[in-house]
Design an enzyme around this catalytic site. Structure first.
Site, PDB file in Angstrom:
ATOM      1  CG  ASP A 110      -2.297   0.434   0.995  1.00  0.00           C
ATOM      2  OD1 ASP A 110      -2.471   1.548   0.485  1.00  0.00           O
ATOM      3  OD2 ASP A 110      -3.216  -0.340   1.296  1.00  0.00           O
ATOM      4  CG  ASP A 218      -5.020   5.393   0.956  1.00  0.00           C
ATOM      5  OD1 ASP A 218      -5.789   4.473   1.248  1.00  0.00           O
ATOM      6  OD2 ASP A 218      -5.072   6.526   1.488  1.00  0.00           O
ATOM      7  CD  GLU A 290     -16.946  11.966  -5.371  1.00  0.00           C
ATOM      8  OE1 GLU A 290     -17.453  13.072  -5.121  1.00  0.00           O
ATOM      9  OE2 GLU A 290     -16.837  11.058  -4.528  1.00  0.00           O
ATOM     10  CG  HIS A 354      -9.336  -1.772   4.316  1.00  0.00           C
ATOM     11  ND1 HIS A 354      -9.029  -1.748   2.970  1.00  0.00           N
ATOM     12  CD2 HIS A 354      -8.928  -0.592   4.807  1.00  0.00           C
ATOM     13  CE1 HIS A 354      -8.462  -0.594   2.679  1.00  0.00           C
ATOM     14  NE2 HIS A 354      -8.384   0.126   3.771  1.00  0.00           N
ATOM     15  CG  ASP A 355     -11.763   1.613   3.324  1.00  0.00           C
ATOM     16  OD1 ASP A 355     -11.299   1.557   4.478  1.00  0.00           O
ATOM     17  OD2 ASP A 355     -11.103   2.015   2.344  1.00  0.00           O
TER      18      ASP A 355
HETATM   19  C1  GLC Z   1      -8.403   4.843   1.886  1.00  0.00           C
HETATM   20  C2  GLC Z   1      -8.217   3.623   2.760  1.00  0.00           C
HETATM   21  C3  GLC Z   1      -8.903   3.852   4.059  1.00  0.00           C
HETATM   22  C4  GLC Z   1      -8.247   5.037   4.743  1.00  0.00           C
HETATM   23  C5  GLC Z   1      -8.252   6.262   3.833  1.00  0.00           C
HETATM   24  C6  GLC Z   1      -7.277   7.289   4.323  1.00  0.00           C
HETATM   25  O1  GLC Z   1      -9.703   5.038   1.499  1.00  0.00           O
HETATM   26  O2  GLC Z   1      -8.674   2.476   2.091  1.00  0.00           O
HETATM   27  O3  GLC Z   1      -8.878   2.737   4.900  1.00  0.00           O
HETATM   28  O4  GLC Z   1      -8.910   5.338   5.932  1.00  0.00           O
HETATM   29  O5  GLC Z   1      -7.869   5.966   2.507  1.00  0.00           O
HETATM   30  O6  GLC Z   1      -5.964   6.866   4.139  1.00  0.00           O
END
Ligand code: GLC
Length: 560
Positions: A110, A218, A290, A354-355
């Protein structure tokens, strides 16, 4: 032995490896704990590589394991080139990379370019004074005014996505505000500053030199901001009190500004530098569409970056309703657009991460099993989020145990981050500690990897068979996609064709069983896999076929 060497050579020669790859996302905190502290770690991942190999995974993406105060569980980085002691050491990541490569598994790490931790040395210095090396590395602005009580007023109306409150935090030492699009402990880096860009590129080279095969990048939308920092317009559709206050404005100036493509391209250029040319290095960028025209938005990314080394995530598996028509339209439009633009474009489908709430919770079991068939028969990269392969559900987190900073805005992501359920043992076999960092789901005694690997009707066995089919079929990995007319509103059908071989996928999106008749021009072919483990389709006369509620099935045909 000889066969293994032959396999490895074939793997190395496959220069466009992202095309058709099965990528498994590991959220390290929740994957496997090797040192009994209740938190997953890098040696825990190395210990489980065989499990991933057996599942059919070709690439893993590791969510952040870097030095971090964990305000956002690693997405707040205090040192881009070191490992947090919670997860292990630099030697541990070296071992993991080496061990994965020896099994033919590639590694994406990441990369979080939009913001660092407020405990990063760059920010510690930046916040102290308006002079000095790091003074312009973050986004600092003077107050717009001072209010009646003498308090400085933020420079504009931009909001932080986690709380829905102002994205500006006052720094008394500098007498200025800094911007944080996410948590207050995640100050946004100033991408307009070339020194910042160089620093992130240096971090990229550090990991590429260690042998990683690329990055998941990210929150890239946030890197592009209006240089004039104009106020965002109000969102006319927002009803106060409904959902997060974050939705009260349209984020057109605070993110998605086209400057971001230039930044991403600079990053993509690093992947093409001389030392990294021996094997393809690749990056996948995170940006949620969006507008109601996602195809155009995805295409902007392909055009804005070099598709040879970069692709945007495709989040339709999260965004589209589970209905045939939207999928039919999307697939036809998206894949035609990609093919027209460049044969190098790699689609990159993720149905969970994970989100996002768990796939099986969002769709229910029968449709989630069909979604597995869809994901693994689509072109490009197929991302499986850890736990998806056993149909893990959202966990229930008692309020006192909530960890996620986003929970402040009412949208906790803890339910999708509970520990992976390895077995029926204490704490689902995830840790031998008394407690895990988030509680394990209550269903772990019936839904876990140990049981599912032995049960031929399980999710695991479905994912494994699909992975086996994909890995052994050039048509599924590299073939063209064409949507067919199934003659039934609720049934999606598409072919994946390479040379003389095709696979036909049929998906019944409805809750009732349906019978369809395909046009004579389409040969249904030999049955291969159904999302319903007990179903085997026999050859049917006149191109008729019956599908169970929510069933997805794959067939194989050879053309003359
Ligand atoms: C991305 C990640 C998330 C994080 C955000 C800020 O969306 O997947 O988990 O909180 O970025 O880094």
């Amino acid at each position: 032995m000889l066969m293994n060497i032959a396999k490895t050579l074939k793997f190395r020669r496959d220069k466009r490896w992202p095309q058709g790859a099965i990528v498994y996302q590991i959220y390290p905190r929740s994957f496997f704990d090797s040192n009994a502290d209740g938190i997953g770690d890098l040696p825990g991942i190395t210990a489980k590589l065989k499990y991933l190999k057996d599942l059919g995974v070709g690439v893993i993406w590791l969510s952040p394991f870097y030095t971090s105060p964990m305000a956002d569980f690693g997405y707040d980085i205090a040192d881009y080139c070191d490992v947090d002691p919670i997860f292990g050491t630099l030697q541990d990541i070296d071992k993991l990379i080496k061990s994965a490569h020896s099994k033919g598994i590639k590694i994406l790490v990441d990369l979080v370019p939009n913001h660092s931790s407020d405990e990063h040395e760059w920010f510690r210095q930046s916040r102290q004074t308006r002079e000095g090396k790091y003074s312009d590395w973050y986004i600092w602005k003077d107050p717009k005014a001072t209010d009646k009580s003498g308090k400085p007023v933020p420079p504009n109306n931009w909001l932080d996505i986690f709380t829905g409150e102002t994205a500006w935090e006052w720094e008394p030492a500098r007498q200025q505000f800094y911007l944080h699009s996410f948590d207050v402990k995640q100050p946004d880096l100033n991408w307009a500053n070339p020194e910042v860009r160089e620093a992130i590129k240096t971090a990229m080279r550090f990991w590429l030199d260690k042998g990683v095969d690329g990055f998941r990048v990210d929150a890239v939308r946030f890197m592009g901001k209006d240089p004039d920092f104009k106020d965002n317009p109000k969102n006319p559709l927002y009803k106060p009190g409904e959902g997060s206050n974050y939705n009260s404005i349209k984020h057109i100036y605070s993110q998605g500004w086209p400057s971001l493509y230039g930044y991403l391209n600079e990053m993509a250029d690093v992947l093409k530098e001389k030392p990294y040319q021996k094997s393809l290095r690749f990056m996948v960028t995170e940006s949620y569409p969006e507008t109601s025209e996602p195809v155009n938005e995805y295409l902007e990314f392909y055009k804005g970056m070099d598709p040879k080394v970069a692709a945007p995530f495709n989040f339709e598996g999260l965004g589209l309703p589970w209905q045939a028509e939207p999928w039919r339209q999307f697939l036809a439009k998206f894949h035609t657009a990609l093919d027209d633009y460049s044969p190098l474009c790699v689609a990159s489908y993720a149905f969970g991460n994970h989100d996002q709430h768990r796939l099986a919770t969002r769709l229910g079991d029968p449709a989630a099993r069909s979604a597995a068939v869809l994901l693994l028969t689509l072109p490009g990269m197929a991302f499986i989020y850890n736990g998806e392969e056993i149909g893990m559900k959202n966990g229930k987190i008692p309020p006192s145990l909530i960890k996620d900073p986003a929970a402040k805005g009412g949208a906790s992501r803890d339910p999708e981050r509970t520990p992976l359920q390895w077995s029926s043992a204490k704490n689902a076999g995830f840790t031998t500690a008394d407690t895990s960092w988030l509680p394990v789901n209550s269903d772990y005694q019936t839904d876990n990897i140990q049981l599912q690997t032995k049960d031929r009707y399980s999710y695991y066995r479905l994912y494994q068979s699909l992975a086996k089919l994909r890995n052994s079929s050039k048509a599924l990995r590299k073939g063209q996609l064409s949507v067919i007319n199934t003659g039934h509103q609720s049934v999606l059908g598409y072919l994946r064709t390479q040379g003389r071989q095709s696979h036909l996928t049929l998906i019944n999106f409805s809750e009732v069983s349906v019978e369809i008749k395909l046009p004579d021009s389409i040969k249904i072919g030999r049955f291969q896999i159904s999302s319903d483990a007990e179903t085997k389709h026999k050859k049917t006369p006149n191109n008729h076929i019956q599908l169970l509620p929510y069933e997805a099935a794959v067939f194989k045909t050879k053309h003359k």
